[in-house]
Design a protein around this motif. Structure first.
Motif, short mmCIF file in Angstrom:
data_model
loop_
_atom_site.label_atom_id
_atom_site.label_comp_id
_atom_site.label_asym_id
_atom_site.label_seq_id
_atom_site.Cartn_x
_atom_site.Cartn_y
_atom_site.Cartn_z
N MET A 195 0.82 -1.21 0.00
CA MET A 195 0.00 0.00 0.00
C MET A 195 0.86 1.26 0.00
O MET A 195 0.53 2.23 -0.67
CB MET A 195 -0.92 0.00 1.21
N GLY A 208 2.24 1.58 -3.47
CA GLY A 208 1.17 1.98 -4.37
C GLY A 208 0.85 3.46 -4.23
O GLY A 208 0.68 4.17 -5.23
N VAL A 232 3.62 5.42 -5.92
CA VAL A 232 3.56 5.40 -7.38
C VAL A 232 2.44 6.31 -7.89
O VAL A 232 2.64 7.09 -8.83
CB VAL A 232 3.36 3.96 -7.91
N THR A 233 1.27 6.24 -7.25
CA THR A 233 0.18 7.08 -7.73
C THR A 233 0.46 8.55 -7.49
O THR A 233 0.08 9.40 -8.29
CB THR A 233 -1.17 6.69 -7.09
N ILE A 285 2.64 9.66 -10.24
CA ILE A 285 1.88 9.85 -11.48
C ILE A 285 1.14 11.18 -11.44
O ILE A 285 1.12 11.94 -12.42
CB ILE A 285 0.88 8.70 -11.71
N LYS A 286 0.56 11.48 -10.28
CA LYS A 286 -0.15 12.76 -10.16
C LYS A 286 0.80 13.92 -10.34
O LYS A 286 0.46 14.92 -10.96
CB LYS A 286 -0.81 12.87 -8.77
N TYR A 315 5.61 -0.57 -13.25
CA TYR A 315 5.26 -0.41 -11.83
C TYR A 315 6.37 -0.83 -10.88
O TYR A 315 6.64 -0.14 -9.91
CB TYR A 315 3.98 -1.21 -11.55
N SER A 344 -8.48 -1.68 -2.54
CA SER A 344 -7.07 -1.66 -2.13
C SER A 344 -6.16 -1.35 -3.29
O SER A 344 -4.96 -1.15 -3.11
CB SER A 344 -6.67 -3.00 -1.53
N PRO A 347 -4.14 0.71 -5.57
CA PRO A 347 -3.68 2.10 -5.42
C PRO A 347 -4.17 3.03 -6.52
O PRO A 347 -4.27 4.23 -6.32
CB PRO A 347 -2.15 1.98 -5.44
N PHE A 348 -4.51 2.47 -7.69
CA PHE A 348 -4.93 3.32 -8.80
C PHE A 348 -6.35 3.87 -8.65
O PHE A 348 -6.78 4.64 -9.49
CB PHE A 348 -4.79 2.57 -10.12
N GLU A 364 -7.15 6.03 -6.65
CA GLU A 364 -6.92 7.46 -6.47
C GLU A 364 -7.01 8.23 -7.78
O GLU A 364 -7.40 9.38 -7.83
CB GLU A 364 -5.51 7.68 -5.92
N LEU A 365 -6.58 7.55 -8.85
CA LEU A 365 -6.47 8.23 -10.14
C LEU A 365 -7.69 7.99 -11.01
O LEU A 365 -7.74 8.46 -12.13
CB LEU A 365 -5.21 7.75 -10.87
#
Lengths: 209, 169
Positions: A51, A54, A57-58, A61-62, A156, B136, B138-139, B141-142
């Motif tokens: 988590m 993750g 990574v997100t 990306i943002k 990833y 769960s 993580p993506f 969010e996007l």
């Protein structure tokens, strides 16, 4: 082309009963050393790791929007981790010299990946003697992750490529790494391809080899 | 479970009535509703466009009953861990069942016919697990509405579960 690869000169003296040189170990023995070292390591909850990674990574990306840049950032982060991780790797596992690339590859797969990620990895060779691949299934970083269509070019797990590159750079090996296959992209396993670019000469050695 | 009329031969066209004792209900709609009663996921099975709207309406109506059950449940048994709310209400030959998580995420399932509470409870428990796995990711969010429930894998899994449930007999 075999080259003598010595550990960094500042390595602490080995305790009694330390593992023998890598080239004297069979693959099975290396795997057992990997397991034993894994047992000694402190553990963290794998879901927490997945988590956290993750979320990172997100966030990348943002922040960057461009996937290629995100891939590079992940690799850079991995590199920073790798240059420090190599000391822990050598100290905790107790292994000494790798005689050639084959030994290096096996110690990364059987000992390194096992002790840090708990993964049993394999080494695959290509026709290029300076290239090998680390292959594994069950990457703890990708737990729960599903790659959306618009991010299909995202590597990833690229941080792992960086870790390998950074770690090897500290033992005088300059390599390039690439996430060749990924379970997230539908492949049956994850494959990191490592290509040896050059071996830096030891600056400390007095004799010319 | 033992409430079914195993010895009776029922014609397949027999319409189930509200007091039916044979448990061969078929899931017609599944909904996941968020904290503020906003729809997060809504999928109907086996009916045309018209039926779809009808089911959406019924699920929407059942939300009031969910609220009621949740607030009354908490007062009476504050330590109860039962997230399953049981039957919400009945209309025509449809029955609605609800489930509410501790984070106020609600699952409502619309069944044509009826089915034993234990079966639906465990089905909704599985749905809860699927929900956890999907969110769960993580993506999420996007994703457009920050909900991980629009991935093809989540939809696919729900479809499979619904089919398994419907093919129980």
């Amino acid at each position: 082309p075999a080259s003598h690869l010595l550990p960094p000169p500042h390595q602490p003296p080995l305790p009694l009963g330390a593992a023998p040189a890598v080239w004297k170990m069979s693959l099975a023995k290396m795997a057992r050393l990997g397991d034993a070292t894994f047992e000694k390591m402190d553990k963290v909850n794998s879901e927490l790791l997945a988590m956290t990674y993750g979320a990172m990574v997100t966030t990348l990306i943002k922040d960057f929007q461009d996937i290629k840049t995100v891939n590079e950032e992940l690799e850079k982060m991995g590199h920073n981790i790798g240059v420090r991780l190599i000391d822990e790797f050598l100290a905790k596992s107790g292994i000494t010299q790798c005689r050639n690339l084959k030994d290096t590859a096996h110690s990364i797969a059987k000992i390194g990946f096992k002790m840090f990620l708990g993964i049993n990895a394999e080494v695959a060779w290509s026709s290029n003697p300076r290239q090998f691949s680390i292959e594994f299934k069950g990457n703890p970083l990708i737990e729960f992750v599903e790659l959306p269509e618009e991010y299909k070019d995202l590597d990833y797990s690229n941080i792992l490529c960086g870790v390998i590159r950074g770690a090897l750079s500290m033992v005088q090996m300059v390599v390039t790494t690439h996430l060749q296959r990924s379970e997230l992209k539908g492949d049956p396993l994850t494959e990191i391809q490592v290509t040896l670019q050059k071996v830096n000469a030891e600056k400390v050695k007095g004799d010319d080899d | 479970i033992g409430f079914g009329n195993h010895d009776l031969e029922l014609p397949s066209s027999w319409p189930p009535v509200a007091m039916a004792t044979s448990f061969n209900g078929v899931i017609r709609a599944v909904a996941v509703i968020g904290k503020e009663n906003q729809p997060l996921f809504l999928e109907t099975f086996g009916e045309g466009k018209e039926g779809q709207l009808k089911f959406h309406y019924h699920i929407h109506t059942s939300l009031d009953i969910v609220e009621e059950k949740v607030s009354s449940g908490r007062k009476v048994y504050p330590t109860t861990k039962d997230l399953y709310l049981g039957q919400l209400y009945t209309v025509e030959d449809y029955n609605l069942f609800g489930y509410c998580t501790n984070t106020k995420i609600k699952f409502v399932v619309l069944i044509q016919g009826t089915q034993a509470n234990t079966v639906i409870r465990s089905w909704l428990r599985d749905l809860h697990d699927l929900y956890i796995i999907a969110t769960s990711n993580p993506f999420t969010e996007l994703m457009p509405n920050k909900s991980g429930l629009h991935t093809s894998s989540f939809k696919g899994k729900i479809k499979t579960r619904v089919q398994e449930f419907n093919n129980r007999h």
